[in-house]
Design a protein around this motif. Sequence first.
Motif, PDB file in Angstrom:
ATOM      1  N   LYS A 469       0.796  -1.216   0.000  1.00 44.52           N
ATOM      2  CA  LYS A 469       0.000   0.000   0.000  1.00 44.52           C
ATOM      3  C   LYS A 469       0.833   1.274   0.000  1.00 44.52           C
ATOM      4  O   LYS A 469       0.300   2.367  -0.151  1.00 44.52           O
ATOM      5  CB  LYS A 469      -0.933  -0.007   1.223  1.00 44.52           C
ATOM      6  CG  LYS A 469      -2.105  -0.931   1.058  1.00 44.52           C
ATOM      7  CD  LYS A 469      -2.519  -1.570   2.343  1.00 44.52           C
ATOM      8  CE  LYS A 469      -1.868  -2.943   2.486  1.00 44.52           C
ATOM      9  NZ  LYS A 469      -2.191  -3.630   3.721  1.00 44.52           N
ATOM     10  N   SER A 470       2.154   1.136   0.224  1.00 49.01           N
ATOM     11  CA  SER A 470       2.965   2.347   0.403  1.00 49.01           C
ATOM     12  C   SER A 470       3.669   2.785  -0.873  1.00 49.01           C
ATOM     13  O   SER A 470       4.656   3.509  -0.822  1.00 49.01           O
ATOM     14  CB  SER A 470       3.964   2.133   1.537  1.00 49.01           C
ATOM     15  OG  SER A 470       4.654   0.913   1.349  1.00 49.01           O
ATOM     16  N   GLY A 471       3.115   2.354  -2.033  1.00 48.43           N
ATOM     17  CA  GLY A 471       3.747   2.719  -3.306  1.00 48.43           C
ATOM     18  C   GLY A 471       3.719   4.208  -3.615  1.00 48.43           C
ATOM     19  O   GLY A 471       4.507   4.702  -4.419  1.00 48.43           O
ATOM     20  N   ASP A 499      -4.240   2.363  -9.400  1.00 48.63           N
ATOM     21  CA  ASP A 499      -4.547   3.309  -8.326  1.00 48.63           C
ATOM     22  C   ASP A 499      -5.520   2.723  -7.311  1.00 48.63           C
ATOM     23  O   ASP A 499      -5.911   3.390  -6.358  1.00 48.63           O
ATOM     24  CB  ASP A 499      -5.057   4.641  -8.887  1.00 48.63           C
ATOM     25  CG  ASP A 499      -6.426   4.535  -9.526  1.00 48.63           C
ATOM     26  OD1 ASP A 499      -6.897   3.379  -9.756  1.00 48.63           O
ATOM     27  OD2 ASP A 499      -7.040   5.575  -9.804  1.00 48.63           O
ATOM     28  N   THR A 500      -5.894   1.443  -7.500  1.00 49.01           N
ATOM     29  CA  THR A 500      -6.816   0.765  -6.588  1.00 49.01           C
ATOM     30  C   THR A 500      -6.385  -0.690  -6.496  1.00 49.01           C
ATOM     31  O   THR A 500      -5.821  -1.222  -7.456  1.00 49.01           O
ATOM     32  CB  THR A 500      -8.255   0.831  -7.143  1.00 49.01           C
ATOM     33  OG1 THR A 500      -8.565   2.200  -7.447  1.00 49.01           O
ATOM     34  CG2 THR A 500      -9.285   0.314  -6.159  1.00 49.01           C
ATOM     35  N   ALA A 501      -6.621  -1.309  -5.347  1.00 51.13           N
ATOM     36  CA  ALA A 501      -6.260  -2.717  -5.234  1.00 51.13           C
ATOM     37  C   ALA A 501      -7.264  -3.456  -4.364  1.00 51.13           C
ATOM     38  O   ALA A 501      -8.072  -2.843  -3.657  1.00 51.13           O
ATOM     39  CB  ALA A 501      -4.861  -2.852  -4.634  1.00 51.13           C
ATOM     40  N   ALA A 502      -7.193  -4.788  -4.413  1.00 51.79           N
ATOM     41  CA  ALA A 502      -8.079  -5.631  -3.626  1.00 51.79           C
ATOM     42  C   ALA A 502      -7.940  -5.267  -2.156  1.00 51.79           C
ATOM     43  O   ALA A 502      -6.840  -5.081  -1.646  1.00 51.79           O
ATOM     44  CB  ALA A 502      -7.720  -7.095  -3.836  1.00 51.79           C
ATOM     45  N   GLY A 503      -9.068  -5.135  -1.468  1.00 50.11           N
ATOM     46  CA  GLY A 503      -9.049  -4.698  -0.076  1.00 50.11           C
ATOM     47  C   GLY A 503      -9.522  -3.260   0.013  1.00 50.11           C
ATOM     48  O   GLY A 503      -9.699  -2.716   1.101  1.00 50.11           O
ATOM     49  N   GLY A 504      -9.711  -2.637  -1.142  1.00 46.25           N
ATOM     50  CA  GLY A 504     -10.287  -1.299  -1.167  1.00 46.25           C
ATOM     51  C   GLY A 504      -9.289  -0.178  -0.990  1.00 46.25           C
ATOM     52  O   GLY A 504      -9.649   0.941  -0.649  1.00 46.25           O
ATOM     53  N   ALA A 629      -0.159   7.653  -7.525  1.00 46.46           N
ATOM     54  CA  ALA A 629      -0.031   7.042  -6.198  1.00 46.46           C
ATOM     55  C   ALA A 629      -0.426   5.575  -6.313  1.00 46.46           C
ATOM     56  O   ALA A 629      -1.539   5.204  -5.976  1.00 46.46           O
ATOM     57  CB  ALA A 629      -0.930   7.768  -5.204  1.00 46.46           C
ATOM     58  N   PRO A 630       0.481   4.759  -6.797  1.00 46.09           N
ATOM     59  CA  PRO A 630       0.075   3.387  -7.101  1.00 46.09           C
ATOM     60  C   PRO A 630      -0.037   2.493  -5.862  1.00 46.09           C
ATOM     61  O   PRO A 630       0.655   2.701  -4.875  1.00 46.09           O
ATOM     62  CB  PRO A 630       1.200   2.884  -7.995  1.00 46.09           C
ATOM     63  CG  PRO A 630       2.401   3.629  -7.514  1.00 46.09           C
ATOM     64  CD  PRO A 630       1.901   4.974  -7.075  1.00 46.09           C
ATOM     65  N   VAL A 631      -0.953   1.541  -5.931  1.00 43.16           N
ATOM     66  CA  VAL A 631      -0.967   0.426  -4.998  1.00 43.16           C
ATOM     67  C   VAL A 631      -0.418  -0.739  -5.820  1.00 43.16           C
ATOM     68  O   VAL A 631      -0.821  -0.942  -6.960  1.00 43.16           O
ATOM     69  CB  VAL A 631      -2.394   0.116  -4.502  1.00 43.16           C
ATOM     70  CG1 VAL A 631      -2.357  -0.942  -3.424  1.00 43.16           C
ATOM     71  CG2 VAL A 631      -3.062   1.376  -3.991  1.00 43.16           C
TER      72      VAL A 631
END
Lengths: 805, 226
Positions: A469-471, A499-504, A629-631
């Motif tokens: 999450k800290s990308g 810009d979005t990932a599993a887990g919201g 702000a990538p995940v």
Amino acid sequence: MNRFAFLTLYRSLTRHRLYAALNIGGLAIGIAVFLVLGLYVRFETSYETWLPRHNQVYLVQTVWNMPDSPFNGAYPNTMGGLLEEMQADFPGLSGTRINNVGATVLRGGIGTAEDLAWVDSQFFDLFDLTMLQGDGARALAAPSNVLIDANIAHKYFGTTDPVGQTLTLNIGAGTAPYRVAGVFAPLPRNTDLKFTMLTRIPKGAPQGNEDWWYRWGSTSVNTYLRFPDPAAAKAFAARMPAFVVRHGTADLGANADKTMQLTLLPLADHHLTPAGREMASVRQTIVTLGIVGVLTLLIAIVNYVNLATARAGLRAREVAMRKVLGASRGTLVRQFAGEAILTTALAALLALALAELGLPLVNAAAGLTLSIPYALVVPALVVLAIVVGMGAGLYPAVLLSRFPAAAVLASARSPGGGRTGARLREMLVVFQFTLATAFIIGTFVLVAQTRHLRQADLGFARDGLIVIKSGAGLSEGQQSTMRDAIGGLPMIRSVAMADTAAGGFGNNNANNIEIPGRPGEGPSLREIVVGRNFFTTYGARVVAGRLFDDRHGTDDSNGTKGTENRAIVINRTAVPMLGFRSAQDAVGKTVGKGRPRTIIGVVDDMRFFSPHVPMDATYYTYWSRYLGAPVITVRYAGPMDAAMDAVRATWRKIAPEVPFDAAPADQDLAKLFAADDHAANLFTIGSVLAVLIGCVGLWGLASFNTSRRVKEIGIRKALGASSRDIVRLLVGQFLRPVLMANVIAWPLAWVAMRHWLAGFSDRIALSPLYFVAATLLALGIAVVTVLAQSLRASRATPAWALHHE
Amino acid sequence: MIRLENIQRRYVSDDVETTALADINLEVAAGEFVAIMGPSGCGKSTLLNTLGTVDRPTAGRYLFGDRDLVALNEAELARFRAMTLGFVFQSFNLIDELTIAENVELGLIYRQDSGGDRKARVAAAMDRVGVSHRARHFPHQLSGGQQQRAAIARAIVGEPKLILADEPTGNLDTENGQQVMDILTSLNAEGATIIMVTHSPSHADIARRRINMLDGRIVASLARAI
């Protein structure tokens, strides 16, 4: 109550140990369940009430009301600069923002992420935190000061006095030294405030936020206001529409006050108020469990009344004799009510012990840290003992004191409250088993639903994924280096940025897409910006068309302007939303007038968010290079720990100053329904105990009824009835109320469970199987409960039974 | 001391009306020992219960001294029983959870007698019937005869004006039955008024007056020549 009344009670309890155990034990379990669930409800409803002035503090909510938007509803965030604009229009307005920006504490080149919040200098007027060292309000006057909680103080300074020490913090874009100006007590558990460090929010837009800090429609901070009383808050809220029109029309367009409203939510209500389209699951869970607690107690009270009235018959002679000796009805009612209160008090004491013993189990099952506040619970239990004792004891007391002395003393048989008494007891059993059966059905449905959530098809393979999450802290150069380095590790199958990932995690963006040939702005769709290998990393299923591919140069949105045509992939939910009959039909079509988007493929819905939120119509755009702000999502093979260690080591090598914040995707996803899991566990515990108490009641009642009918059984046997006939008679008699209870329980449970399931976007069907299974279980339990006694009664020799009194 | 005038007692259950007492007129003087006899179901126990105020007549007057008991409410009747009456039953009716001494004391508690006074009275009453050595025992630990004597101790502990005994020897063997009758006789000799229901002609003979009942009526009242 006189001394003899105490003695009679004590001796009666010790002489009839089984009766005492059933009666006190059942009541104790009921009180213990009520107590534990009560503590849970109290905890959940106590959020922020620990703040001294919490009832003067209000959270500003942004309420969206846009056509077809996936984001309509009330949110706890506002525009960054809202408070400044409010204070300019309403001088003297007291308020603060809390912006959970987070910070990286840098020590020896290694970054550690901490929960830091930016707040305004008036913060302490609203949130009067307990200061252990220093003056909080004064500390916030200087922007280079930082306040830390006692845990952070201990973590970074050990036993050294932290005040006056320096911490190097990276907040947002810049790194700077901050002076520790005070230490506050760590926040209690019953809070949604999430910070361990506080600094003052910069004046004006913070660096990097200039574009949107003052843009109406953005939501990035929590804004809190303080009013002396609710009337002042109400008056202020009434002036909001005009305020929105005044300031927001430039960004929101005409009808700004229709599109977006600003409302005030009392601080203490925030925890139980769902954000946006979230279903009101927390509140519902609390209400449900509160009801379970009260009903379980009620079942236990009914049990007491049932057993006490059944036993009353056996005490008829004693009562008659007391009357003959001159006891008045009032004296007797007082005696029996007193007995009930004492018995309840004993049960309450036992319940306290049970709760204390059971609490660790409940805490583990429900992810809680409840403890018993004795100063509160003991007086509450005293009141409960009196109220429940009066409630439970009054009917038996009145019944007993009403027995006609002459008739009782003249008759060889003890009255059992007559036909009315028997009917009442049967009704009470019906009541108990109605609730018990409804609880069983509820438990089945809850367990099935939570299992379903854990195993449901999310549209992607949830195992074997790590989400970092800290990308957002990575520079453009670090992003590509990191992607290639992690991708090159032997156990890593692929790496994707989005810009979005599993887990919201990540961004929430939505855009209106006009449908050609239709009037209006078109539906609002969620936009997810993805990098290379996104779909293959998640294992998305292609429904129609194809996925993004570098060989098709037009797939890449890098270098395009918003008004130029971009290639998009949409999800299945978006197909009808955009007016297509089928996925096939959508492929190759271009939607959006001023901002044309060509659909190249359709994928199955991928559920990244809470199961309480409806599936969004979504479109994906592809950006081959830098993402803001990538995940980062990594698919690995083999053991998770090895993969995690390798990824972490690579991360530390490339970007040691950026904290590594990662977890397996299934763990993050599990958090989305952890609350449901916990609620299901609590519900199951409550239900099982409620059913147990119901059984205790049935057992006790069967025992008394059977013993009262020994003579009747003797007569029946003398007339030729077989043991089997007797068992059938006795068991059948007890199954009747249980069956009646099921008839009532089914519709009750159906309504309740349909309501509960409606809180889930992804839910199971309410199959009749749950109901049938619950009925069979209830009947099974009832038969087992009364069978042993019926068998024993049926085996008695008629000669003995006929002489039995 | 006691005067019953046209006392009637009818029970109504569903469709059946039963007359347990029909037009009973009876006078009992202080110090009398009256035996009531008659076949089962003739109304003996109903009459005794009416005299003991645990059953209310459907009609008629019940004068105790110059008080009309029919006019009293429940609480007043309870007080009346505690202060004035002593009961002895065929099946003893001792309270299982209380010791013999506590059983004997119970009536005094309902009279709200003082503690020290109670102790002395209980001791005296138990001594009188010969169960002092069983004071701390529970009823089920005693023989039938001992239980009935304890029940008599309970009946006399408050020095009642009237002792009502409902087949007091019915559950006892001859020897124990005789012991109980001896106690009642001596109590009567000391001035207690006793009304006793019995099936035993020999025990009835001990009484100074015998009343025969049939179908809820008094059919004969015979005084024994002394």
